[in-house]
Write a protein that holds these residues in place. Sequence first.
Motif, PDB file in Angstrom:
ATOM      1  N   ALA B   9     -49.568 -11.336  -1.670  1.00  0.00           N
ATOM      2  CA  ALA B   9     -49.949 -12.567  -0.979  1.00  0.00           C
ATOM      3  C   ALA B   9     -51.122 -12.302  -0.043  1.00  0.00           C
ATOM      4  O   ALA B   9     -52.094 -13.066  -0.017  1.00  0.00           O
ATOM      5  CB  ALA B   9     -48.756 -13.118  -0.205  1.00  0.00           C
ATOM      6  N   VAL B  10     -51.048 -11.195   0.663  1.00  0.00           N
ATOM      7  CA  VAL B  10     -52.133 -10.879   1.582  1.00  0.00           C
ATOM      8  C   VAL B  10     -53.435 -10.610   0.832  1.00  0.00           C
ATOM      9  O   VAL B  10     -54.502 -11.132   1.176  1.00  0.00           O
ATOM     10  CB  VAL B  10     -51.758  -9.667   2.476  1.00  0.00           C
ATOM     11  CG1 VAL B  10     -52.976  -9.165   3.233  1.00  0.00           C
ATOM     12  CG2 VAL B  10     -50.660 -10.050   3.439  1.00  0.00           C
ATOM     13  N   LEU B  14     -56.825 -12.783   1.350  1.00  0.00           N
ATOM     14  CA  LEU B  14     -58.060 -12.128   1.786  1.00  0.00           C
ATOM     15  C   LEU B  14     -59.177 -12.335   0.778  1.00  0.00           C
ATOM     16  O   LEU B  14     -60.302 -12.682   1.125  1.00  0.00           O
ATOM     17  CB  LEU B  14     -57.815 -10.627   1.984  1.00  0.00           C
ATOM     18  CG  LEU B  14     -57.213 -10.240   3.331  1.00  0.00           C
ATOM     19  CD1 LEU B  14     -57.009  -8.739   3.401  1.00  0.00           C
ATOM     20  CD2 LEU B  14     -58.136 -10.712   4.460  1.00  0.00           C
ATOM     21  N   GLY B  15     -58.838 -12.128  -0.477  1.00  0.00           N
ATOM     22  CA  GLY B  15     -59.848 -12.240  -1.534  1.00  0.00           C
ATOM     23  C   GLY B  15     -60.461 -13.627  -1.553  1.00  0.00           C
ATOM     24  O   GLY B  15     -61.683 -13.790  -1.512  1.00  0.00           O
ATOM     25  N   PHE B  16     -59.591 -14.639  -1.565  1.00  0.00           N
ATOM     26  CA  PHE B  16     -60.112 -15.999  -1.625  1.00  0.00           C
ATOM     27  C   PHE B  16     -60.840 -16.389  -0.348  1.00  0.00           C
ATOM     28  O   PHE B  16     -61.847 -17.083  -0.387  1.00  0.00           O
ATOM     29  CB  PHE B  16     -58.990 -16.987  -1.952  1.00  0.00           C
ATOM     30  CG  PHE B  16     -58.812 -17.146  -3.420  1.00  0.00           C
ATOM     31  CD1 PHE B  16     -59.540 -18.112  -4.099  1.00  0.00           C
ATOM     32  CD2 PHE B  16     -57.976 -16.303  -4.141  1.00  0.00           C
ATOM     33  CE1 PHE B  16     -59.416 -18.241  -5.461  1.00  0.00           C
ATOM     34  CE2 PHE B  16     -57.853 -16.428  -5.500  1.00  0.00           C
ATOM     35  CZ  PHE B  16     -58.571 -17.401  -6.171  1.00  0.00           C
ATOM     36  N   ALA B  17     -60.332 -15.906   0.792  1.00  0.00           N
ATOM     37  CA  ALA B  17     -61.010 -16.187   2.050  1.00  0.00           C
ATOM     38  C   ALA B  17     -62.424 -15.628   1.998  1.00  0.00           C
ATOM     39  O   ALA B  17     -63.402 -16.305   2.348  1.00  0.00           O
ATOM     40  CB  ALA B  17     -60.231 -15.560   3.204  1.00  0.00           C
ATOM     41  N   PRO B  22     -67.358 -18.879   3.537  1.00  0.00           N
ATOM     42  CA  PRO B  22     -68.744 -19.297   3.799  1.00  0.00           C
ATOM     43  C   PRO B  22     -69.031 -20.697   3.287  1.00  0.00           C
ATOM     44  O   PRO B  22     -69.664 -21.514   3.961  1.00  0.00           O
ATOM     45  CB  PRO B  22     -69.569 -18.267   3.032  1.00  0.00           C
ATOM     46  CG  PRO B  22     -68.678 -17.120   2.802  1.00  0.00           C
ATOM     47  CD  PRO B  22     -67.293 -17.644   2.765  1.00  0.00           C
ATOM     48  N   MET B  23     -68.522 -20.981   2.086  1.00  0.00           N
ATOM     49  CA  MET B  23     -68.801 -22.294   1.512  1.00  0.00           C
ATOM     50  C   MET B  23     -68.088 -23.387   2.279  1.00  0.00           C
ATOM     51  O   MET B  23     -68.622 -24.479   2.472  1.00  0.00           O
ATOM     52  CB  MET B  23     -68.362 -22.316   0.057  1.00  0.00           C
ATOM     53  CG  MET B  23     -69.417 -21.722  -0.858  1.00  0.00           C
ATOM     54  SD  MET B  23     -68.985 -22.091  -2.523  1.00  0.00           S
ATOM     55  CE  MET B  23     -68.856 -20.457  -3.164  1.00  0.00           C
ATOM     56  N   ILE B  24     -66.868 -23.086   2.694  1.00  0.00           N
ATOM     57  CA  ILE B  24     -66.109 -24.101   3.426  1.00  0.00           C
ATOM     58  C   ILE B  24     -66.822 -24.420   4.741  1.00  0.00           C
ATOM     59  O   ILE B  24     -66.980 -25.591   5.111  1.00  0.00           O
ATOM     60  CB  ILE B  24     -64.658 -23.626   3.672  1.00  0.00           C
ATOM     61  CG1 ILE B  24     -63.912 -23.621   2.334  1.00  0.00           C
ATOM     62  CG2 ILE B  24     -63.936 -24.555   4.655  1.00  0.00           C
ATOM     63  CD1 ILE B  24     -62.574 -22.938   2.375  1.00  0.00           C
TER      64      ILE B  24
END
Lengths: 375, 271
Positions: B9-10, B14-17, B22-24
């Motif tokens: 889960a972590v 982390l990966g998706f964050a 930046p895009m968000i």
Amino acid sequence: MNTSVFAPWDDPGEKPLIQFRNVTKRFGEFTAIDNLSLDIFEKEFFALLGPSGCGKTTMMRMLAGFETPTEGQIMLAGQDIDPIPPNKRAVNMMFQSYALFPHLSVWENIAFGLRRDSMPKHDLEERVEAMLRLTRLEQFARRKPHQISGGQRQRVALARSLAKAPKLLLLDEPLGALDKKLRQDTQFELMDIQEKTGTTFVIVTHDQEEAMTVASRVAVMDQGQLMQVATPDRIYETPNSVYVADFIGDVNIIRGRARQNGGDGYHIDWAEGQEALTAASDNGFDTGQSCHLAIRPEKVAITAERPSDAANAVQGKVHDIAYLGNLSTYYVELPNGIIIKAQTANTRRISRRSYTWEDPVWLSWTATAGVLLAN
Amino acid sequence: MNRLSWFNAVSLTLGFAFLYIPMIILIVYSFNESKLVTVWAGFSTKWYGELIRNEAFLNAAWVTLKVAVFSSTLATILGTMAAYVLVRGGRFLGRTLFSGMIYAPLVMPEVITGLALLLLFIGIGLDRGVLTIVLAHTTFSMCYVSVVVSSRLVTFDRSLEEAALDLGCSPAESFRLVTLPIIAPAVISGWLLAFTLSLDDLVIASFTSGPSATTLPIKIFSAVRLGVSPEINALSTIMIAIVTMGVITASLVTKRAMVRQKQEEQAAVRA
Ligand SMILES: Nc1ncnc2c1ncn2[C@@H]1O[C@H](COP(=O)(O)OP(=O)(O)OP(=O)(O)O)[C@@H](O)[C@H]1O
Ligand SMILES: [Mg+2]
């Protein structure tokens, strides 16, 4: 019945439709067709028979124009067909792999070739419907090839190649995936079409019974060469080699040495301490020459007592029995270990069979029952 | 369903964050009232309004779109032809050389390709503008198309074309009526790939564009050098939306087509 027998191959004045003239086809180092010469006549139903990889499909592909001979020429109606591209040849082929167009419906697959001829719409529809009826595919017309069964696909491929009514039709194992009943029906349909349209058929088959049923002549091939080309009955009754005899139907091969016995009669010494066999043959043999006697199992009679008048009689005991329904094949072991097959029609119920395992029996056949072959 | 272990889960978070924060941030700030990019002053869509009135940006967007459509179409035609010849042409002199060479632009640094094209255009006296960008983009995206299409052609059952010839098609008709419809999904993916590559490109375009034609990436890049304005955030958000939708539709379309085709083909070729 027509009075004159259809046998253009016996008529020296007749011009062949297809002529292979010393054709050799090599793929790199490998020789697929080896210096082969063959005439096929108009309106023939010509069957190519042979083991897998002997070059049957390659012959077809050369006729259709997808391969060119490495050496030699192929003539169609007296013309060298080498420069003519596949789409300009009046030849249609049914592919061994069917090669149905996956993006088109069954109906469109069959119509494909007709559309190329810009046939009027009405005639085209009629023709496609007729083909669908012939191959019994009416209710599948709107389906795509992946939505029908293997046997149905084979029929679509057949219908597609028949649709254009070409002068020469090449069928590469057209009926292999069909059940026996449908296969027989389709065989008769093909013969019927052939009779009506006068199309010349060249058909590849692994089923020798099929070749026997439909063909005017049969060619037995091996490793890119023709072993024998003859009518079905001659191939069966008078094979010219052990290979052909063995390939077509069931056969007993007895090896021995020929001894001349006046005229066309021969004695064959075949085993120590056994009486010599007698056989008649038109092929000349020298005394002492090794030879093979080929006899079909159905020509060997099986009896409990030694028949008094038989030209050849040998004793043995029943080693095995194969029950085929209408026929039974007895595997009889001779004292020297050789096994000979004898076939009889089952006219009685199986429980009342005359012989059973280990029974001593006599096998007998006439002097003309077998064929004497050099190799 | 298996529950994710805390470690997985972590990592996932982390990966998706890492990928999307930046895009968000960019998207969020495009709705910022304030002119200062880093200070949040309430929700507003005014920068989108500004954008529509900004002629320079609109022009650049229009040029980019034109270039992308023309170059990807041209690249698809040429790339498909090249793939067809290389896969189907049989053995001809230099075939191996050609098929190696068609992949070379894939690994060539873009600056070099751009420079080479620039030299060529100057050499033949072609004025830099939309045409030169189209030519340049066609050049480098056509090899991507040909890679995609040839990987499809390799598995294409050759006997289908033979059957078409046998039934009376000329080679051109057999291509049009049999080969093309069957390889269409690959050709479409090739086109989409070329289209996005052209949309994205900054390096090659900056070598080959002239004062008369500037593409959006060049425009954004030069604007950002003078300072990030919320207008650019708005523009970028629109581009993200378009690209996302494009990618989703493209993958749905090709996936469906590929699945269907695979079934058809497996069925059509006897096992
Ligand atoms: N394009 C090719 N390249 C190399 N070898 C080939 C090629 N086509 C056929 N061969 C070889 O030529 C031989 C004859 O092939 P062909 O397809 O004619 O066999 P076949 O008699 O039709 O066999 P089957 O009954 O299995 O269909 C085979 O040994 C095959 O491996
Ligand atoms: Mg074959």
